[in-house]
Each structure stands twice: as C-alpha cells, then as structure tokens.
Motif scaffolding. Structure first.
Motif, short mmCIF file in Angstrom:
data_model
loop_
_atom_site.label_atom_id
_atom_site.label_comp_id
_atom_site.label_asym_id
_atom_site.label_seq_id
_atom_site.Cartn_x
_atom_site.Cartn_y
_atom_site.Cartn_z
N TYR A 38 33.84 -9.56 52.72
CA TYR A 38 34.11 -8.42 51.63
C TYR A 38 33.64 -8.16 50.90
N LYS A 39 33.38 -8.06 49.99
CA LYS A 39 32.08 -8.05 48.49
C LYS A 39 33.04 -6.72 47.94
N PRO A 40 33.81 -6.31 46.97
CA PRO A 40 34.07 -5.33 47.25
C PRO A 40 33.67 -4.35 45.70
N ASP A 41 33.77 -3.67 44.94
CA ASP A 41 32.59 -2.48 44.50
C ASP A 41 33.84 -2.24 43.33
N ALA A 42 32.76 -2.08 42.10
CA ALA A 42 33.54 -1.91 41.21
C ALA A 42 33.45 -0.33 41.07
N PRO A 43 35.30 -0.74 40.32
CA PRO A 43 35.79 0.97 40.23
C PRO A 43 34.18 1.76 39.52
N SER A 44 34.35 3.27 39.95
CA SER A 44 33.34 4.16 39.71
C SER A 44 34.06 4.46 37.98
N CYS A 45 34.98 3.93 37.24
CA CYS A 45 35.32 4.85 36.21
C CYS A 45 34.38 3.44 35.67
N VAL A 46 34.26 2.95 35.51
CA VAL A 46 32.84 1.89 34.54
C VAL A 46 31.82 2.26 34.13
N TYR A 47 31.13 3.54 35.43
CA TYR A 47 29.63 3.86 35.17
C TYR A 47 29.97 5.20 34.23
N GLY A 48 30.55 5.59 33.45
CA GLY A 48 30.59 6.83 33.01
C GLY A 48 29.89 6.81 31.41
N TYR A 49 29.48 7.61 31.06
CA TYR A 49 28.99 7.22 29.94
C TYR A 49 29.04 7.54 28.80
N SER A 50 30.98 8.33 28.30
CA SER A 50 30.79 7.74 27.64
C SER A 50 32.68 7.36 27.08
N ARG A 51 33.28 7.85 26.28
CA ARG A 51 34.61 7.13 26.28
C ARG A 51 35.53 7.59 26.94
#
Length: 89
Positions: free
Chosen positions: A24-37
C-alpha cells in the motif's frame, strides 16, 4: 539458453506490477498542496503530524516492496535451479 533469457525479461516486466499490487502506497497529506502559508500554528502542527505519519507510511511501503522483490528473486532463482536441473538430465 534463449528460453531462460526470455523468462528473465518477462519476470522483470511483470515484477513491478505484481509487487506494487500487495504493498500500500500512502498519499501525501492534502495540506501540503496549499498555495499560501499556514493560517496558524494549529494548522501547521496538524500538517506536520500528517507529514510524520506519511513518512512512516512511505518507509513501510518501501520495506514491503523490498520484501516482495526479495521473495520474487528467490522464486526466480529456485525456478532457474529447477530448470537447470531438468536441462542437465
């Protein structure tokens, strides 16, 4: 000899798909794909916890792939030994 080379090539073509199927390959947390701080410290801390969890998940995934590759190599080597045994009779 030609059959042995063909079997080896075929094994390497299908090996990645077979190995990947049960690991099982986990997905990166969605929070890393934000564009701002990050909005605040709480959001940062939450995302950081997600990244730590993701790191452990990726390490387990890689470990699983290595185990399966080792098993496939052993299976292949056993098959070659049996083939060579039959061929020398």
């Amino acid at each position: 000899m030609n059959l042995s080379i063909r079997a080896l090539v075929t094994g390497f073509i299908f090996l990645p798909g077979i190995s990947y199927a049960s690991c099982y390959k986990p997905d990166a947390p969605s929070c890393v794909y934000g564009y701002s701080r990050f909005d605040d410290q709480n959001e940062f801390d939450s995302c950081k916890r997600g990244m730590v969890s993701y790191k452990f998940g990726i390490e387990e995934f890689l470990s699983c792939l290595r185990r399966e590759a080792d098993e496939a190599t052993t299976d292949y080597n056993n098959a070659v030994t049996k083939f060579n045994s039959r061929a020398s009779q």
